[in-house]
Scaffold this active site. Structure first.
Site, PDB file in Angstrom:
ATOM      1  N   SER A 176       0.732  -1.196   0.466  1.00 47.40           N
ATOM      2  CA  SER A 176      -0.416  -0.181  -0.207  1.00 47.40           C
ATOM      3  C   SER A 176       1.034   1.645  -0.024  1.00 47.40           C
ATOM      4  O   SER A 176       1.588   1.318   1.089  1.00 47.40           O
ATOM      5  CB  SER A 176      -1.019  -0.489   1.317  1.00 47.40           C
ATOM      6  OG  SER A 176      -1.202   0.918   1.592  1.00 47.40           O
ATOM      7  N   LYS A 235      -1.844  -0.899  -4.001  1.00 44.57           N
ATOM      8  CA  LYS A 235      -2.517  -0.182  -3.977  1.00 44.57           C
ATOM      9  C   LYS A 235      -1.893   1.334  -3.720  1.00 44.57           C
ATOM     10  O   LYS A 235      -1.054   1.385  -2.807  1.00 44.57           O
ATOM     11  CB  LYS A 235      -2.983  -0.255  -2.559  1.00 44.57           C
ATOM     12  CG  LYS A 235      -3.681   0.365  -1.900  1.00 44.57           C
ATOM     13  CD  LYS A 235      -5.051  -0.873  -0.598  1.00 44.57           C
ATOM     14  CE  LYS A 235      -5.297   0.151   0.234  1.00 44.57           C
ATOM     15  NZ  LYS A 235      -5.447  -0.716   1.465  1.00 44.57           N
ATOM     16  N   LYS A 245      -2.576   5.484  -2.757  1.00 39.50           N
ATOM     17  CA  LYS A 245      -3.393   5.824  -2.058  1.00 39.50           C
ATOM     18  C   LYS A 245      -4.307   7.073  -3.101  1.00 39.50           C
ATOM     19  O   LYS A 245      -3.118   7.559  -3.343  1.00 39.50           O
ATOM     20  CB  LYS A 245      -3.610   6.489  -0.762  1.00 39.50           C
ATOM     21  CG  LYS A 245      -3.299   5.792   0.226  1.00 39.50           C
ATOM     22  CD  LYS A 245      -4.485   5.029   0.923  1.00 39.50           C
ATOM     23  CE  LYS A 245      -4.102   3.773   1.725  1.00 39.50           C
ATOM     24  NZ  LYS A 245      -5.251   3.576   2.484  1.00 39.50           N
ATOM     25  N   ASP A 275      -7.145   3.094  -3.221  1.00 38.50           N
ATOM     26  CA  ASP A 275      -7.706   2.821  -1.694  1.00 38.50           C
ATOM     27  C   ASP A 275      -8.357   4.970  -1.705  1.00 38.50           C
ATOM     28  O   ASP A 275      -7.334   5.154  -1.870  1.00 38.50           O
ATOM     29  CB  ASP A 275      -7.025   2.840  -0.610  1.00 38.50           C
ATOM     30  CG  ASP A 275      -7.764   2.366   0.303  1.00 38.50           C
ATOM     31  OD1 ASP A 275      -8.763   3.147   0.565  1.00 38.50           O
ATOM     32  OD2 ASP A 275      -7.166   2.015   1.830  1.00 38.50           O
ATOM     33  N   ASN A 284     -10.376   6.156   1.208  1.00 35.89           N
ATOM     34  CA  ASN A 284     -10.691   6.342   2.470  1.00 35.89           C
ATOM     35  C   ASN A 284     -11.501   6.766   2.648  1.00 35.89           C
ATOM     36  O   ASN A 284     -11.266   7.904   3.287  1.00 35.89           O
ATOM     37  CB  ASN A 284      -9.094   6.410   3.376  1.00 35.89           C
ATOM     38  CG  ASN A 284      -8.327   5.815   3.599  1.00 35.89           C
ATOM     39  OD1 ASN A 284      -7.009   5.702   2.329  1.00 35.89           O
ATOM     40  ND2 ASN A 284      -8.638   4.139   4.689  1.00 35.89           N
ATOM     41  N   GLU A 291     -10.989   0.534  -3.867  1.00 32.72           N
ATOM     42  CA  GLU A 291     -11.528   0.510  -1.797  1.00 32.72           C
ATOM     43  C   GLU A 291     -12.398   1.704  -1.505  1.00 32.72           C
ATOM     44  O   GLU A 291     -11.708   2.316  -1.623  1.00 32.72           O
ATOM     45  CB  GLU A 291     -10.255   0.056  -1.518  1.00 32.72           C
ATOM     46  CG  GLU A 291     -10.225   0.109  -0.389  1.00 32.72           C
ATOM     47  CD  GLU A 291      -8.691  -0.424   0.155  1.00 32.72           C
ATOM     48  OE1 GLU A 291      -7.927  -1.271  -0.328  1.00 32.72           O
ATOM     49  OE2 GLU A 291      -8.761  -0.785   1.988  1.00 32.72           O
ATOM     50  N   ASP A 317     -13.722  -0.790   3.161  1.00 33.49           N
ATOM     51  CA  ASP A 317     -12.474  -0.923   3.889  1.00 33.49           C
ATOM     52  C   ASP A 317     -13.322  -0.715   5.497  1.00 33.49           C
ATOM     53  O   ASP A 317     -13.765  -1.737   6.643  1.00 33.49           O
ATOM     54  CB  ASP A 317     -11.356  -0.556   3.789  1.00 33.49           C
ATOM     55  CG  ASP A 317      -9.994  -0.424   5.356  1.00 33.49           C
ATOM     56  OD1 ASP A 317     -10.351  -0.816   6.305  1.00 33.49           O
ATOM     57  OD2 ASP A 317      -9.720   0.138   4.874  1.00 33.49           O
ATOM     58  N   LYS A 342      -9.827  -6.430   8.379  1.00 33.43           N
ATOM     59  CA  LYS A 342      -8.855  -5.887   9.228  1.00 33.43           C
ATOM     60  C   LYS A 342      -9.126  -6.263  10.354  1.00 33.43           C
ATOM     61  O   LYS A 342     -10.492  -5.941  10.890  1.00 33.43           O
ATOM     62  CB  LYS A 342      -8.166  -4.648   9.371  1.00 33.43           C
ATOM     63  CG  LYS A 342      -7.738  -4.401   8.105  1.00 33.43           C
ATOM     64  CD  LYS A 342      -7.792  -2.321   8.006  1.00 33.43           C
ATOM     65  CE  LYS A 342      -7.434  -1.823   7.204  1.00 33.43           C
ATOM     66  NZ  LYS A 342      -7.054  -0.388   7.067  1.00 33.43           N
ATOM     67  N   GLY A 373      -3.946  -3.897   6.069  1.00 31.05           N
ATOM     68  CA  GLY A 373      -3.521  -3.469   7.507  1.00 31.05           C
ATOM     69  C   GLY A 373      -3.169  -1.906   8.022  1.00 31.05           C
ATOM     70  O   GLY A 373      -4.305  -1.048   7.105  1.00 31.05           O
TER      71      GLY A 373
HETATM   72  O1  OSB Z   1      -7.157   2.397   4.601  1.00 30.34           O
HETATM   73  O2  OSB Z   1      -6.075   0.488   4.419  1.00 30.34           O
HETATM   74  C1  OSB Z   1      -5.893   1.533   4.885  1.00 30.34           C
HETATM   75  C2  OSB Z   1      -2.985   2.094   6.753  1.00 30.34           C
HETATM   76  C3  OSB Z   1      -3.563   2.337   7.996  1.00 30.34           C
HETATM   77  C4  OSB Z   1      -5.092   3.415   8.413  1.00 30.34           C
HETATM   78  C5  OSB Z   1      -5.680   2.673   7.148  1.00 30.34           C
HETATM   79  C6  OSB Z   1      -5.204   1.825   5.424  1.00 30.34           C
HETATM   80  C7  OSB Z   1      -4.005   1.768   6.050  1.00 30.34           C
HETATM   81  C8  OSB Z   1      -2.911   1.235   4.782  1.00 30.34           C
HETATM   82  C9  OSB Z   1      -1.733   0.164   5.290  1.00 30.34           C
HETATM   83  O3  OSB Z   1      -3.483   1.529   3.856  1.00 30.34           O
HETATM   84  C10 OSB Z   1      -1.476  -1.083   4.965  1.00 30.34           C
HETATM   85  C11 OSB Z   1      -0.669  -1.468   5.808  1.00 30.34           C
HETATM   86  O4  OSB Z   1      -0.551  -1.911   5.912  1.00 30.34           O
HETATM   87  O5  OSB Z   1       0.581  -1.859   4.534  1.00 30.34           O
HETATM   88 MG    MG Z   2      -8.885   0.843   3.291  1.00 29.34          MG
END
Ligand code: OSB
Ligand code: MG
Length: 373
Positions: free
Chosen positions: A137, A164, A166, A192, A194, A220, A245, A269, A297
């Protein structure tokens, strides 16, 4: 198995590079490690997957410390000091929310129980895979698209099986197109958001429609955690599978999200759903109805990563996880490192749920300690 002592260790472990998402930037992992101990001194550790501020989900590190100290640990012990991993969730069930600290306490009890039984979590879960396929990520870099392309190239050279990235409004189509142009059709790419996009904003909907033409493995969490209907509407008009997520807070939300068409793929998660027991329930339901899942993660240290990697060995985890190697996050992990071998991370087969933190490294990065109960 009787619990003799419980404590909370807060750490601040620097990341190798800042991790920026649509909700904020992390430069250190400011998190709690929960430990339990039995009368013989056998330890159990669990990692509390929070961020410093409640920007990703409602949990945050200060709140987790308070709720563990004042509510969760006392309630756990009030049920009797003899307890096993699968019993923890029931003892904590009357408390609303606070999923990450619940999960951390549960993981610590599991870890202790497994150490006492000289058993590893993967064996206990019936995991037969020896390795789990792993993605990476990638945060939004300070240097924009060029730096992103360079970072992704580095991770692909290391062997990560999917990438992945962001995204946020203003940093979405350009980076995706640049990555596709640079790395071609072989790149397994997903994004992703978020929860950064609004289903009420026509410009955002336009970007999502354009992203749908990019052949992404999945998108995501484009919209807010509670916007199941908006995700279902997007899924109706997209080819790109929608992964949720933040929305998937427990097994029932997973059931509703899948049943209403809001979610094609579930990111599991352990912290976000309140523990391993809940994560397993989501996995089992998704496996039964054919919904693909993968292991998300929270930039965990080896303590949390051990649990994630064991979980990701289960058969429903059909997509590469954010279960990257320790070196992707830290110069030196708190535990023995998890390493990437041919795009995969080995499932640990030593006793416990995860490797123990190294006492010297733990001491070096500890910012506060608390005994509880
Ligand atoms: O949205 O998946 C997420 C890290 C912190 C908070 C939210 C996310 C993430 C990651 C990191 O995308 C994933 C990783 O641990 O490598
Ligand atoms: Mg996510």
């Amino acid at each position: 198995m009787a619990i003799d002592a419980v404590g909370i260790t807060r750490i601040a472990l620097p990341l190798v590079r800042p991790f920026r998402t649509s909700f904020g930037t992390q430069t250190v992992r400011d998190v709690l490690l929960v430990w339990v101990r039995d009368a013989d001194g056998t330890p159990g550790w669990g990692e509390c997957a929070t961020t410093s501020a409640p920007l990703y989900d409602p949990d945050f590190t200060d709140a987790a410390s308070l709720v563990l100290h004042d509510h969760l640990v006392p309630a756990l012990l009030a049920g009797g000091t003899t307890v096993t991993g699968p019993q923890v969730a029931a003892r904590l069930a009357r408390f609303r929310g606070h999923h990450a600290p619940k999960a951390a306490l549960e993981a610590a009890v599991w870890d202790l129980q497994l150490r006492r039984a000289d058993r590893c979590l993967a064996d206990h879960l019936g995991v037969t895979r020896t390795h789990v396929p792993t993605g990476v990520s990638v945060g939004i870099p300070e240097g924009g698209v060029d730096e992103l392309v360079e970072q992704v190239g580095g991770y692909l050279d290391e062997g990560y099986l999917r990438v992945k990235v962001k995204i946020e409004p203003g940093f979405d189509l350009a980076p995706v197109r640049a990555l596709c142009d640079t790395f071609g059709a072989d790149l397994r790419l997903q994004v992703d958001a978020n929860a950064a996009y609004s289903p009420e904003d026509p410009e955002h909907l336009g970007v999502l429609a354009d992203l749908d033409e990019c052949g992404l493995v999945q998108i995501e969490q484009p919209f807010g955690a509670d916007r199941l209907r908006a995700h279902a509407d997007l899924a109706d008009r997209s080819h790109t599978p929608i992964c949720l997520d933040e929305s998937i807070t427990d097994r029932w939300r997973a059931v509703d999200a899948v049943a209403t068409g809001a979610c094609d793929i579930v990111n599991i998660k352990v912290g976000r759903v309140g523990g391993l027991t809940e994560a397993l329930a989501i996995h089992d339901r998704c496996l039964a109805d054919g919904t693909p899942v993968w292991c998300g993660g929270m930039l965990e240290t080896g303590v949390g990563r051990g649990v994630n990697v064991a979980l990701a060995g289960l058969p429903g985890f059909v997509l590469p996880g954010d279960t990257s190697a320790s070196s992707r996050y830290f110069t030196e992990d708190l535990t023995e490192p998890f390493e990437l071998e041919d795009g995969h991370v080995a499932v640990r087969r030593e006793a416990g749920a995860s490797p123990l933190p190294d006492p010297d490294r733990l001491a070096a990065w500890t910012t506060a300690t608390r005994r509880v109960g």
